[in-house]
Every structure is written in C-alpha cells, then in structure tokens.
Design a protein around this motif. Structure first.
Motif, PDB file in Angstrom:
ATOM      1  N   TYR A 249       0.841  -1.188   0.000  1.00  0.00           N
ATOM      2  CA  TYR A 249       0.000   0.000   0.000  1.00  0.00           C
ATOM      3  C   TYR A 249       0.881   1.244   0.000  1.00  0.00           C
ATOM      4  O   TYR A 249       2.032   1.230   0.458  1.00  0.00           O
ATOM      5  N   SER A 250       0.320   2.334  -0.491  1.00  0.00           N
ATOM      6  CA  SER A 250       1.032   3.616  -0.461  1.00  0.00           C
ATOM      7  C   SER A 250       1.292   4.034   0.980  1.00  0.00           C
ATOM      8  O   SER A 250       0.403   3.923   1.839  1.00  0.00           O
ATOM      9  N   ALA A 251       2.478   4.510   1.253  1.00  0.00           N
ATOM     10  CA  ALA A 251       2.835   4.931   2.611  1.00  0.00           C
ATOM     11  C   ALA A 251       2.111   6.226   2.964  1.00  0.00           C
ATOM     12  O   ALA A 251       1.991   7.138   2.149  1.00  0.00           O
ATOM     13  N   GLY A 252       1.620   6.306   4.207  1.00  0.00           N
ATOM     14  CA  GLY A 252       1.064   7.552   4.722  1.00  0.00           C
ATOM     15  C   GLY A 252      -0.302   7.910   4.200  1.00  0.00           C
ATOM     16  O   GLY A 252      -0.788   9.015   4.437  1.00  0.00           O
ATOM     17  N   ALA A 253      -0.964   7.003   3.472  1.00  0.00           N
ATOM     18  CA  ALA A 253      -2.293   7.318   2.951  1.00  0.00           C
ATOM     19  C   ALA A 253      -3.298   7.362   4.102  1.00  0.00           C
ATOM     20  O   ALA A 253      -3.361   6.458   4.925  1.00  0.00           O
ATOM     21  N   ALA A 254      -4.063   8.422   4.190  1.00  0.00           N
ATOM     22  CA  ALA A 254      -5.028   8.594   5.280  1.00  0.00           C
ATOM     23  C   ALA A 254      -6.207   7.636   5.104  1.00  0.00           C
ATOM     24  O   ALA A 254      -6.637   7.375   3.980  1.00  0.00           O
ATOM     25  N   PRO A 255      -6.753   7.087   6.201  1.00  0.00           N
ATOM     26  CA  PRO A 255      -7.940   6.232   6.100  1.00  0.00           C
ATOM     27  C   PRO A 255      -9.096   7.002   5.474  1.00  0.00           C
ATOM     28  O   PRO A 255      -9.283   8.197   5.741  1.00  0.00           O
ATOM     29  N   GLU A 256      -9.833   6.349   4.630  1.00  0.00           N
ATOM     30  CA  GLU A 256     -10.984   6.999   4.003  1.00  0.00           C
ATOM     31  C   GLU A 256     -12.027   5.937   3.695  1.00  0.00           C
ATOM     32  O   GLU A 256     -11.826   4.750   3.938  1.00  0.00           O
ATOM     33  N   ALA A 257     -13.157   6.379   3.145  1.00  0.00           N
ATOM     34  CA  ALA A 257     -14.234   5.446   2.815  1.00  0.00           C
ATOM     35  C   ALA A 257     -14.700   5.712   1.396  1.00  0.00           C
ATOM     36  O   ALA A 257     -14.598   6.837   0.887  1.00  0.00           O
ATOM     37  N   TYR A 258     -15.199   4.676   0.769  1.00  0.00           N
ATOM     38  CA  TYR A 258     -15.775   4.806  -0.559  1.00  0.00           C
ATOM     39  C   TYR A 258     -17.274   5.017  -0.411  1.00  0.00           C
ATOM     40  O   TYR A 258     -17.962   4.246   0.264  1.00  0.00           O
ATOM     41  N   SER A 259     -17.803   6.070  -1.029  1.00  0.00           N
ATOM     42  CA  SER A 259     -19.228   6.398  -0.911  1.00  0.00           C
ATOM     43  C   SER A 259     -20.018   5.735  -2.033  1.00  0.00           C
ATOM     44  O   SER A 259     -19.766   5.967  -3.215  1.00  0.00           O
ATOM     45  N   LEU A 260     -20.964   4.925  -1.630  1.00  0.00           N
ATOM     46  CA  LEU A 260     -21.814   4.196  -2.555  1.00  0.00           C
ATOM     47  C   LEU A 260     -23.229   4.736  -2.418  1.00  0.00           C
ATOM     48  O   LEU A 260     -23.760   4.828  -1.312  1.00  0.00           O
ATOM     49  N   GLN A 261     -23.843   5.135  -3.521  1.00  0.00           N
ATOM     50  CA  GLN A 261     -25.184   5.699  -3.485  1.00  0.00           C
ATOM     51  C   GLN A 261     -26.202   4.624  -3.856  1.00  0.00           C
ATOM     52  O   GLN A 261     -26.170   4.089  -4.959  1.00  0.00           O
ATOM     53  N   ILE A 262     -27.090   4.286  -2.923  1.00  0.00           N
ATOM     54  CA  ILE A 262     -28.108   3.266  -3.164  1.00  0.00           C
ATOM     55  C   ILE A 262     -29.460   3.819  -2.738  1.00  0.00           C
ATOM     56  O   ILE A 262     -29.656   4.202  -1.591  1.00  0.00           O
ATOM     57  N   ASP A 263     -30.392   3.854  -3.692  1.00  0.00           N
ATOM     58  CA  ASP A 263     -31.751   4.338  -3.396  1.00  0.00           C
ATOM     59  C   ASP A 263     -31.738   5.682  -2.674  1.00  0.00           C
ATOM     60  O   ASP A 263     -32.406   5.881  -1.654  1.00  0.00           O
ATOM     61  N   LYS A 264     -30.924   6.610  -3.164  1.00  0.00           N
ATOM     62  CA  LYS A 264     -30.826   7.976  -2.641  1.00  0.00           C
ATOM     63  C   LYS A 264     -30.248   8.032  -1.226  1.00  0.00           C
ATOM     64  O   LYS A 264     -30.350   9.053  -0.557  1.00  0.00           O
ATOM     65  N   THR A 265     -29.696   6.926  -0.772  1.00  0.00           N
ATOM     66  CA  THR A 265     -29.002   6.925   0.518  1.00  0.00           C
ATOM     67  C   THR A 265     -27.537   6.605   0.280  1.00  0.00           C
ATOM     68  O   THR A 265     -27.164   6.064  -0.754  1.00  0.00           O
ATOM     69  N   GLN A 266     -26.711   6.967   1.250  1.00  0.00           N
ATOM     70  CA  GLN A 266     -25.272   6.798   1.095  1.00  0.00           C
ATOM     71  C   GLN A 266     -24.782   5.659   1.987  1.00  0.00           C
ATOM     72  O   GLN A 266     -25.128   5.579   3.156  1.00  0.00           O
ATOM     73  N   ARG A 267     -23.987   4.780   1.408  1.00  0.00           N
ATOM     74  CA  ARG A 267     -23.368   3.693   2.172  1.00  0.00           C
ATOM     75  C   ARG A 267     -21.866   3.870   2.078  1.00  0.00           C
ATOM     76  O   ARG A 267     -21.330   4.096   0.989  1.00  0.00           O
ATOM     77  N   GLU A 268     -21.198   3.772   3.205  1.00  0.00           N
ATOM     78  CA  GLU A 268     -19.749   3.944   3.241  1.00  0.00           C
ATOM     79  C   GLU A 268     -19.065   2.586   3.358  1.00  0.00           C
ATOM     80  O   GLU A 268     -19.374   1.795   4.251  1.00  0.00           O
ATOM     81  N   LEU A 269     -18.143   2.313   2.441  1.00  0.00           N
ATOM     82  CA  LEU A 269     -17.334   1.102   2.494  1.00  0.00           C
ATOM     83  C   LEU A 269     -15.909   1.491   2.863  1.00  0.00           C
ATOM     84  O   LEU A 269     -15.304   2.337   2.196  1.00  0.00           O
ATOM     85  N   PRO A 270     -15.335   0.905   3.912  1.00  0.00           N
ATOM     86  CA  PRO A 270     -13.982   1.298   4.330  1.00  0.00           C
ATOM     87  C   PRO A 270     -12.934   0.958   3.273  1.00  0.00           C
ATOM     88  O   PRO A 270     -12.908  -0.153   2.743  1.00  0.00           O
ATOM     89  N   ILE A 271     -12.096   1.913   2.966  1.00  0.00           N
ATOM     90  CA  ILE A 271     -10.952   1.667   2.086  1.00  0.00           C
ATOM     91  C   ILE A 271      -9.779   1.238   2.954  1.00  0.00           C
ATOM     92  O   ILE A 271      -9.316   1.980   3.820  1.00  0.00           O
TER      93      ILE A 271
END
Length: 681
Positions: free
Chosen positions: A547-569
């Motif tokens: 993995y890239s060094a020093g990359a900050a934790p983030e989440a991938y935003s998935l849009q389902i039925d006008k709601t947002q679901r976060e998947l951890p990266i």
C-alpha cells in the motif's frame, strides 16, 4: 412409474442405510415431543434472518416450540415477526416428517410409522379450516391461510399430499372420520388454489409467474388424491396450464425467465411434481416440449452446463449460494431427473447437494434419495474428472455465457441478459472467474429478503464483478453479446451494454486460452465521471503489492436508493516504476484445492487501485471480504486484467489496440478490433 421403496431395498445397498437414518431422525423427533401441529399459521420465511449479522437464523426440527431465535453468531431475538417466520419452518418440517414417516413405513413395514404419518396428516386436515386468510400478509402477496403467502401454502400442500398418496399406495387405510377430515382439507385446497390461480392468471395477467407453476403443482396433487383425471387434464392445457407455463416461463435456451438458478430449480421442481401426478393417470409430461422447444430435460441440461466442475451451481440473480433446504430441492430434482433421463453428466450436481446436506463423500444420505433415487448411476464422490472436456455454453435468450477452454483449469461466467424482474440484479457485464476447485469471484446471489442488505448491497452493481459509474448502480436493462467464438487457440466473448447509464457504453472483452484469461473492460461516456471496476474474490491474497505509505484512512461512498453507504478503504496500492506509464500490479491467491491463482491488473495513467472492505458472501455477510476497486475519472476508461492458474502472468499495452500477455516463457500478442472483439495475433 418410479420404483417402490420396498423394491429398492432388494436392488440397492444404500437404501437400508438411508432408511435407518430416516427412522432414527423420526425417533429423535418423537422423543423430543416435537411432532405437534402448531395452532398458529406461519408467516414469511424470508424474515427469519438476523438483523445484525444478516445470516439466516437457526432452526432445529427437534425443538417443539420456540419464542427466542438464535443466529449462527449467538444473537438471541424474541420479536413476534421472527415467531411467524419460525412457524413457516416448523410447518414445513412437520409436513416433511409426514412424508418421511410414510417412506419409512414403505421401506420397513413398521406400522407405527404409518400411524405417525396418518396422525400428522389428519391433524393438519383438521387444523387447516381453522386458519383464517392470513391477516398479516403483505399487500403484494397472494394471501394464504396456513402461511402469509399462497405460494408457501402450495409448496407445503404438495409435501402433505405426496405423503397421503404414498400411504394409499402402500395400502394404508383411514377411518371414515379421518377420511372425512382429509376430504374437506383437499376440497378447501382445491377451492383456494383455484381462486389464487384465477387471480394470478386472469386478473393480474401474470401467468408466467413462478407462483403459477406451484399452484398447478398443488392442484395436480389435489386431483391425484381425488382421482379426478378430467380436472388434471384441464390443468395441463389452457392459459397458465403446465404446457403453456413451460412455453412462457422458460426461455428457448431452457433457463427460467427470471435468469435465476434458484427460481429455475424452483419451477422445475413444480413441473416434476405435476408430471408425477399426471403419470398416475397415464399421462406422460416428461417428454413434452414448449412452443420453442423448452423441455424438462433441457432444463436439467442447462443446469449441468452452468455448474462448476465440483457440481456447484452459480447463484445467478436472486437465490442463495448455499443452504440446506435449497440443497434438498436440488437433490430431489436431480434424483428424479437421473431416474427418468439417465444422463450421467448431471451426477456431480446431485453429489454436491448431498455434500451440502452433510455427506462428506457426496453419497446418498437423505429422504430425497429414498423417495426418488434409483441405482442407475453411482453418486458417491462424483465430480468432473481431471481432463474431462466440458464445452462453453452460450444462452442467448437468458443472457449468460460460460467460457471454457481445453487445458485451462480456469473458466468464466458472464451475465449480459435481461434484468430478471423482481428477482434480478443490477449486474450487467458481471464476470465470475472460476477454477476447477470452485468459483473464485462468484456471484453472491441473495440473502433472505427480510435482510436490509438485500437492497443495500447484494442486488446492487458494486457487489458484482462489473463496472459502476459515480458510485451508483446501473439501470434495469439488457446488454448484448456482440460476438462469441471458440477455436483451438482460444475461447472469446465480446459483450456490450449501452443502457446502464445515460450516455454510457460498457464494453467487455474476454479471451481464454489454455494458459490464461484476459479481461479488457472499456467504458465510454459523454461526460467526465468516476468509473469503478469491481472484483470480489472470496479469499485474501497471499501476495499483493504494498500500500502507499502515509495514505489517510478513508471510505468509498456508494449511493443506493438515494441513501449513502460507506465502504472502508483498507489501502491504496502503490505503483512502482516511472510516473505516467502503465504499471502492473501482481497478486497471488490460494485456491480451495491448495493451488494458486495469479492475477495482474494493469494500472494505466490516471488510474488507482484500492482495497475495499465489503460485506461477506450471502452465506455469512458478517465475515467481511476485501474487494479490489480499480477506478478512474474520465470520459474513456480502460481496465485490463489477466489471470492464470499455471504461474505468474503479466500483461502490457503496445499502442492503443495491442496487448501482450506473458505466462512463463511464452508471450502472446492480442488485438482489440471492431469485428471480433479480442483475438490472438
């Protein structure tokens, strides 16, 4: 007619072993006092799912009653909605116990088991009139009495009526009082199933529905019990009848119209029950064909063509990857199919069903074998043998293609066809990569419908091995197969879809040789957007780029039925080498048989590859998996991947339309062209 259980004892060594096992199961149920008919009707079984772990709750047929329900991870739930779902399982278990008791009596001639079967049948016959039309059924359902759904009632009734018929075949008599109760029960079933059938076919104009097949099956059993040949013949003919449903409920390529392996088996099982009842009147439905050549033997053949080399069926669209009641259904239809059509290439599917029901070697071990199995073929330890050639399979009407090539233990299954209606997924151009030991990136199928993950994950695009745009799911649509070819050098397929997103063309080309599988997915848009290529292996890599060094934790935003679901990266893969150049990212995975699969992704300029934590398979959603997300912002994006089970494999671009694949000491040039898709040389 199928062979009687008593006859089988004299011809097949396994029958006594299964008989004694079935007898022991019943004895344990008797000892546990778990064979009392509940006075409450059942609910909807799909609600029997843990709200936390999304796994199906546990059901123990030895439990006399239950008000607290346990998930495989230890959660204890006591809400009323789960009680109704538990009652579905209980009622189904008791119907099965009646059929099992009748079968044990037929084999061992011990009168107590005939009496047990009679007691269960008569108890239900007397209880059924007391059930109201279910007040808690959801508005969209055809409402039953003993269950929320008329569909569940139809299935349950066929089990009870088959038990009744088996007892009659074995010469078991009923008192006048018992027969009166049973006659009323059968008459009420006839009335309600006829009414449901009229609503579905004539009022809702939905004769192709899988419900219709089961209403037909239930009524077939009713008419067999009544000895009403004329009514049964009327059920075979006409709108929504057996023959008509075969013509409209099954595609010309022999797959059930919803494109679901589960519902295909569901409908085929109903057809087989109706055929069993028709045979009692001298009517042969086993060789009948629909208007475009559809047939039951063809429906079996397509299952064998879609199954992997271990006999596991893909979970296309809705349907479980694996559960014991489903395995029982597979065992039932395969036992009947093998006895009727005697095609040995179907045996691995039956063997795998018994493995899923607890048989380590895949040998016969359940009621389905006792009732329907014959010794025409050996079942134990049956799988596709090493070196046995299996060809590719294109289903043009249903929109699936399986690619196989001689000498390669890898194969693929791709989905390009119709959405599948209420049981379809937003998954066009999905590809499952399979190995002889099992699927590596399978289609996950579906959890019980009561789980929120049904719509929040498993039906959606991002849970499949295909492409999404801007974190949203594809539209409900149909793709197309542009080209499909097999030669001595390679098996290739070219798929496209232009209705997944406005102003977007999805273009996927696959090339399978004896050494590797090359996958090139291009996306062309009329705007700049985020394009996300997803891959969901069922195991973690044993080797992966850092993995890239020093990359900050983030989440991938998935849009389902006008709601947002976060998947951890979990991490961003670091490219090595000169900036602005294509960089290979190489992975290795351990497979189920201990061998390795090698995978290389070509990271083109302006692309990134991420490791993303997702829900697990539908067998256990709470055991997370790690997906590979390969993405790019742009108007035209290309994703290049190559796989091999024979050793490390690399791929490189040479110009815009040539790729070179290297496996071992051999390098092969491949061309992208607008006539054949992806070709060698």
């Amino acid at each position: 007619m199928s062979m009687a259980i008593g006859e089988k004892r004299n011809m097949s060594a396994w029958v006594d072993k299964v008989l004694l096992r079935m007898k022991d199961e019943l004895d344990r149920m008797i000892e546990a006092d778990s064979l009392t008919i509940p006075e409450e009707p059942g609910g909807w079984w799909h609600q029997y799912v843990c709200p936390v772990h999304h796994a199906e709750l546990l059901f123990d047929p030895l439990e006399p009653d239950a008000h607290t329900f346990v998930c495989p991870h230890g959660c204890r739930i006591d809400e009323e909605i789960y009680r109704g779902a538990w009652l579905v399982f209980k009622h189904q278990s008791l119907a099965r116990a009646a059929l099992q008791s009748a079968a044990v009596y037929a084999g061992l001639r011990e009168p107590s088991y005939a009496e047990l079967a009679k007691r269960l049948l008569v108890a239900y016959a007397r209880q059924f009139p007391r059930y109201p039309v279910h007040p808690d059924a959801q508005p969209w359902m055809l409402k039953g009495k003993a269950f929320h759904q008329a569909l569940t009632e139809a299935i349950w009734s066929t089990t009870l009526l088959r038990a009744y018929l088996l007892l009659q075949d074995e010469g078991v008599s009923f008192t006048a009082d018992e027969r009166s109760a049973l006659d009323l029960f059968v008459s009420m079933l006839e009335s309600s199933m006829t009414e449901y059938r009229h609503i579905l076919i004539h009022e809702r104009k939905n004769p192709e529905n899988n419900y219709t097949a089961w209403l037909n099956a239930s009524l077939s059993c009713v008419y067999a019990v009544q000895g009403n040949r004329e009514a049964l013949l009327g059920l075979i003919e006409g709108e929504g009848g057996w023959k008509h449903h075969l013509s409209i409920g099954v595609k010309p390529d022999q797959l059930e119209f919803e494109g679901s392996g589960y519902y295909h088996i569901f409908v085929l099982r109903a057809y087989l029950i109706a055929a069993e009842m028709a045979e009692r009147f001298g009517v042969d439905l086993y060789s009948e064909q629909g208007s475009e050549g559809q047939s039951m033997v063809g429906m079996f053949d397509v299952l064998a063509a879609l199954a992997d080399d271990t006999g596991v069926l893909p979970a296309l669209h809705d349907g479980p990857m694996q559960r014991v009641p489903y395995a029982r259904e597979i065992a039932e239809i395969m036992e009947i199919g093998l006895a009727r059509y005697r095609k040995s290439e179907w045996i691995p599917l039956l063997s795998e069903a018994y493995r899923q029901m607890g048989s380590e070697t895949g040998e016969r071990n359940e009621l389905e074998a006792l009732l329907y199995g014959e010794d025409s073929h050996a079942v134990s330890s049956s799988t596709i043998r090493e070196g046995e050639k299996r060809g590719s399979c294109l289903l043009p009407a249903s929109g699936f293609v399986v690619g196989r090539h001689a000498g390669n233990t890898l194969s693929f299954l791709a989905d390009f066809g119709p959405h599948g209606g209420s049981h379809g997924h937003y998954d066009k151009l999905h590809v499952s990569v399979m190995h002889k030991s099992g699927a590596w990136t399978p289609d996950f199928g579906m959890v019980p419908y009561g789980s929120t993950l049904r719509k929040q994950w498993y039906a959606e695009t991002a849970s499949h091995n295909t492409v999404s745009v801007d974190g949203t799911s594809q539209a409900e649509h149909t793709g197309r197969c542009v080209a499909f070819a097999e030669s001595a050098a390679a098996t290739s397929v070219w798929l496209q879809s232009d209705a997944a997103y406005p102003g977007c063309l999805l273009d996927r080309r696959l090339l399978l040789t004896e050494n590797w599988l090359l996958d090139v997915f291009e996306v062309r848009l009329d705007r700049t957007a985020s394009v996300e290529w997803w891959m969901h292996p069922v195991s973690e890599p044993v080797h992966a780029p850092p993995y890239s060094a020093g990359a900050a934790p983030e989440a991938y935003s998935l849009q389902i039925d006008k709601t947002q679901r976060e998947l951890p990266i979990v991490g961003r893969y670091a490219a090595s080498g000169e900036s602005g150049m294509a960089q290979p990212l190489s992975f290795a995975y351990s497979l189920q048989d201990g061998s390795k699969l090698y995978h290389t992704a070509l990271l083109l300029p302006e692309q990134e590859a991420l490791s993303v934590r997702t829900p697990g398979t539908t067998v256990d959603p709470s055991a997370p998996l790690t997906a590979l997300l390969h993405r790019q912002m742009g108007e035209r994006c290309r994703f290049v991947h190559v796989y091999s089970a024979k050793g490390p494999v690399q791929v490189a671009m040479h110009g815009d339309n040539e790729l070179r694949v290297t496996c071992g000491s051999e390098t092969t040039a491949c061309k992208l062209n607008e006539e054949h898709g992806l070709t060698i040389g």
